[in-house]
Structure formats: C-alpha cells, structure tokens
Design a protein around this motif. Structure first.
Motif, PDB file in Angstrom:
ATOM      1  N   UNK A 171       0.774  -1.244   0.000  1.00 39.65           N
ATOM      2  CA  UNK A 171       0.000   0.000   0.000  1.00 39.65           C
ATOM      3  C   UNK A 171       0.806   1.296   0.000  1.00 39.65           C
ATOM      4  N   UNK A 172       2.135   1.235  -0.089  1.00 39.38           N
ATOM      5  CA  UNK A 172       2.911   2.459  -0.295  1.00 39.38           C
ATOM      6  C   UNK A 172       2.545   3.043  -1.662  1.00 39.38           C
ATOM      7  N   UNK A 173       2.633   4.344  -1.845  1.00 41.00           N
ATOM      8  CA  UNK A 173       2.169   4.967  -3.083  1.00 41.00           C
ATOM      9  C   UNK A 173       3.227   5.079  -4.172  1.00 41.00           C
ATOM     10  N   UNK A 174       4.382   4.420  -4.001  1.00 44.46           N
ATOM     11  CA  UNK A 174       5.508   4.636  -4.916  1.00 44.46           C
ATOM     12  C   UNK A 174       5.148   4.440  -6.388  1.00 44.46           C
ATOM     13  N   UNK A 175       4.359   3.400  -6.699  1.00 49.02           N
ATOM     14  CA  UNK A 175       4.058   3.129  -8.105  1.00 49.02           C
ATOM     15  C   UNK A 175       3.166   4.218  -8.680  1.00 49.02           C
ATOM     16  N   UNK A 176       2.317   4.818  -7.852  1.00 47.91           N
ATOM     17  CA  UNK A 176       1.483   5.917  -8.322  1.00 47.91           C
ATOM     18  C   UNK A 176       2.323   7.173  -8.540  1.00 47.91           C
ATOM     19  N   UNK A 177       3.287   7.395  -7.660  1.00 52.58           N
ATOM     20  CA  UNK A 177       4.209   8.522  -7.854  1.00 52.58           C
ATOM     21  C   UNK A 177       4.956   8.356  -9.174  1.00 52.58           C
ATOM     22  N   UNK A 178       5.437   7.149  -9.444  1.00 53.80           N
ATOM     23  CA  UNK A 178       6.149   6.894 -10.700  1.00 53.80           C
ATOM     24  C   UNK A 178       5.236   7.110 -11.897  1.00 53.80           C
ATOM     25  N   UNK A 179       3.994   6.658 -11.784  1.00 53.69           N
ATOM     26  CA  UNK A 179       3.048   6.823 -12.894  1.00 53.69           C
ATOM     27  C   UNK A 179       2.785   8.299 -13.179  1.00 53.69           C
ATOM     28  N   UNK A 180       2.655   9.091 -12.129  1.00 48.16           N
ATOM     29  CA  UNK A 180       2.437  10.526 -12.307  1.00 48.16           C
ATOM     30  C   UNK A 180       3.648  11.173 -12.957  1.00 48.16           C
ATOM     31  N   UNK A 193       6.017   9.835 -14.827  1.00 45.81           N
ATOM     32  CA  UNK A 193       6.263   9.389 -16.193  1.00 45.81           C
ATOM     33  C   UNK A 193       5.215   9.902 -17.180  1.00 45.81           C
ATOM     34  N   UNK A 194       4.018  10.167 -16.683  1.00 48.47           N
ATOM     35  CA  UNK A 194       2.937  10.610 -17.576  1.00 48.47           C
ATOM     36  C   UNK A 194       2.779  12.122 -17.618  1.00 48.47           C
ATOM     37  N   UNK A 195       3.491  12.835 -16.747  1.00 43.96           N
ATOM     38  CA  UNK A 195       3.361  14.278 -16.717  1.00 43.96           C
ATOM     39  C   UNK A 195       2.071  14.764 -16.098  1.00 43.96           C
ATOM     40  N   UNK A 196       1.479  13.947 -15.251  1.00 46.72           N
ATOM     41  CA  UNK A 196       0.223  14.296 -14.595  1.00 46.72           C
ATOM     42  C   UNK A 196       0.474  14.710 -13.147  1.00 46.72           C
ATOM     43  N   UNK A 197      -0.436  15.493 -12.613  1.00 44.91           N
ATOM     44  CA  UNK A 197      -0.371  15.913 -11.215  1.00 44.91           C
ATOM     45  C   UNK A 197      -1.433  15.166 -10.415  1.00 44.91           C
ATOM     46  N   UNK A 198      -1.133  14.892  -9.156  1.00 39.79           N
ATOM     47  CA  UNK A 198      -2.043  14.108  -8.319  1.00 39.79           C
ATOM     48  C   UNK A 198      -3.424  14.731  -8.226  1.00 39.79           C
ATOM     49  N   UNK A 199      -3.491  16.055  -8.222  1.00 41.95           N
ATOM     50  CA  UNK A 199      -4.787  16.724  -8.093  1.00 41.95           C
ATOM     51  C   UNK A 199      -5.587  16.720  -9.391  1.00 41.95           C
ATOM     52  N   UNK A 200      -5.019  16.122 -10.462  1.00 40.40           N
ATOM     53  CA  UNK A 200      -5.710  16.108 -11.749  1.00 40.40           C
ATOM     54  C   UNK A 200      -6.027  14.691 -12.228  1.00 40.40           C
ATOM     55  N   UNK A 201      -5.988  13.710 -11.318  1.00 36.60           N
ATOM     56  CA  UNK A 201      -6.220  12.324 -11.721  1.00 36.60           C
ATOM     57  C   UNK A 201      -7.171  11.628 -10.761  1.00 36.60           C
ATOM     58  N   UNK A 202      -7.659  10.486 -11.231  1.00 37.44           N
ATOM     59  CA  UNK A 202      -8.399   9.512 -10.422  1.00 37.44           C
ATOM     60  C   UNK A 202      -7.705   8.173 -10.621  1.00 37.44           C
ATOM     61  N   UNK A 203      -7.682   7.346  -9.592  1.00 37.90           N
ATOM     62  CA  UNK A 203      -7.107   6.010  -9.682  1.00 37.90           C
ATOM     63  C   UNK A 203      -8.227   4.993  -9.639  1.00 37.90           C
ATOM     64  N   UNK A 204      -8.151   3.975 -10.490  1.00 43.21           N
ATOM     65  CA  UNK A 204      -9.130   2.892 -10.505  1.00 43.21           C
ATOM     66  C   UNK A 204      -8.426   1.606 -10.096  1.00 43.21           C
ATOM     67  N   UNK A 205      -8.916   0.963  -9.046  1.00 45.47           N
ATOM     68  CA  UNK A 205      -8.291  -0.257  -8.563  1.00 45.47           C
ATOM     69  C   UNK A 205      -9.315  -1.221  -7.995  1.00 45.47           C
ATOM     70  N   UNK A 206      -8.850  -2.388  -7.561  1.00 47.41           N
ATOM     71  CA  UNK A 206      -9.795  -3.425  -7.109  1.00 47.41           C
ATOM     72  C   UNK A 206      -9.538  -3.909  -5.691  1.00 47.41           C
TER      73      UNK A 206
END
Length: 225
Positions: free
Chosen positions: A145-154, A156-169
């Motif tokens: 549950x650490x957020x490292x992979x989401x930080x990497x995704x942001x 690499x994609x040039x996105x900011x956390x306040x401009x995205x939604x995450x979909x998971x299961x």
C-alpha cells in the motif's frame, strides 16, 4: 489552479482490467505449499494487490526466516507464467480505456507487475493504441500500500495528483491512492466487496470495467481535475 494541465486516469491492472486475482492466489498458495508454509486461499486472496515482499510479511509474519523468500517468489512467478497465454481482460476493459481517451483523459496503467508480466497483461488488454504510460515493479522502491508506483506513474505521464483519479480493485489500491490524496474508484471484479472498498475510502464502487464504462460520464473518472 491552472486549468491547462492535462487530466488523466490511473488504472491498476491485475484484478482491475485483467482477470488475474485468483490466478495469483492459486500461484501463491501452491508456492507456499511447496515450501511447507501452507496458508488458506482466502487469506492469500485478501493480500493480493500488495507487492510480494509485503505480501509475504503479511502472510508469514515480519519476523520469519526470510531465507526462502526468493524461492517463494520464483515459484509463484513460474506457476503464474503458466497462465500467461490464457489471460483475459475483464468485461469491456479495453473499451473503458478507449472511452477515457476519447474524453481527453490521459490513460496510464499504474501496475507494479514485473516487466515480463506486463508484456502478457498488455497483450491480454490489446489497447496499446490509447495507453499513454505503463509502469512496472522496476519503477517503485516500495510496493502497495505504499504509493511509490502511483508517484512513478504521475512522473512518467506528466500528470499531477490533483488532476487524476485512480481505478483499482483492492483495499491496498485505495490505501496507496489515499497517501497522495488521489480519489480511488473501486471495482469489485477482483473479489473485494463493495462495502470493504467503500470502507477503505473508495469514492465510488462499480462491479467491473463494463459497469464503470456504462456510468462513465456520471462517474468520478470524468471529473478528474
């Protein structure tokens, strides 16, 4: 806040877009059985979504003898690889990705799967034409549950956390998103119930990609940013 920044949607892959949760469960169950560390499948299932390091801590305890960890991971990987050619997307997963792209959202697969597994997952999805960025386990020092992979995704994609939604299961997806204050939409197709995902903090819960697609324009996904 500037309004010209791109908006996007980050997707977990295993159990969210591709039907692998129970395949991972069975593979870990057999790997543990082979090393005389039996764990009930229901217990394993609830840990799926963590990285292998945290999953083994969760299942076997952090004070255990770790000398067999690499053998366990290798056994899981070998067993799971037997399913690669048979992996299938969850209902309308590729259509969901395309619908997000059509609405101007940058589509990012924020997965911590190993690079060789990512190849099989991408093949099952068959939606490379609309995927902007894909991560892998090599991009994160610490797994969910650490957020490292989401930080990497942001990053690499040039996105900011306040401009995205995450979909998971999984609840681990919700927890990782919460660390970055990213709204998380939960899908129950990975085997975690609506109440548990909502209780963990998911802002909305749907059955599977098809259900989210049907409600997309009224969902938190299209309100990203």
């Amino acid at each position: 806040m500037p309004t010209d920044k791109p908006t996007g949607v980050l997707f977990d892959v295993d159990g969210t877009l591709v039907d692998t949760t129970y395949l991972h469960t069975v593979s870990w169950w057999e790997a543990l059985r082979q090393t005389d560390r039996p764990v009930p499948m229901a217990t394993i299932h609830r840990a799926i979504g963590m990285g292998s390091d945290k999953l083994l801590d969760h299942l076997l305890g952090p004070e255990r003898d770790r000398s067999a960890d690499q053998k366990l991971r290798a056994a899981h990987d070998t067993l799971f690889a037997e399913y690669w050619e048979r992996l299938v997307p969850l209902p309308r997963a590729a259509d969901l990705l395309r619908a997000c792209a059509e609405r101007g959202l940058r589509v990012v697969l924020a997965t911590s799967a190993a690079e060789h597994e990512v190849v099989a997952l991408r093949r099952a999805l068959a939606a490379d034409d609309v995927i902007h960025t894909i991560t892998s386990s090599a991009d994160a020092r610490e797994s969910k549950p650490a957020p490292d992979i989401l930080v990497a995704a942001l990053e690499q994609s040039g996105l900011a956390a306040e401009r995205v939604v995450f979909v998971g299961d999984s609840v681990w997806d919700v927890a990782a998103a919460g660390e970055l204050d990213i709204p998380c939409v939960g899908l129950t197709c990975g085997g975690t119930g609506r109440g548990e995902l909502a209780g963990a903090g998911a802002v909305a819960v749907y059955e599977d990609p098809a259900a989210l697609l049907a409600a997309l324009d009224d969902s938190p996904v299209t309100r990203a940013g």
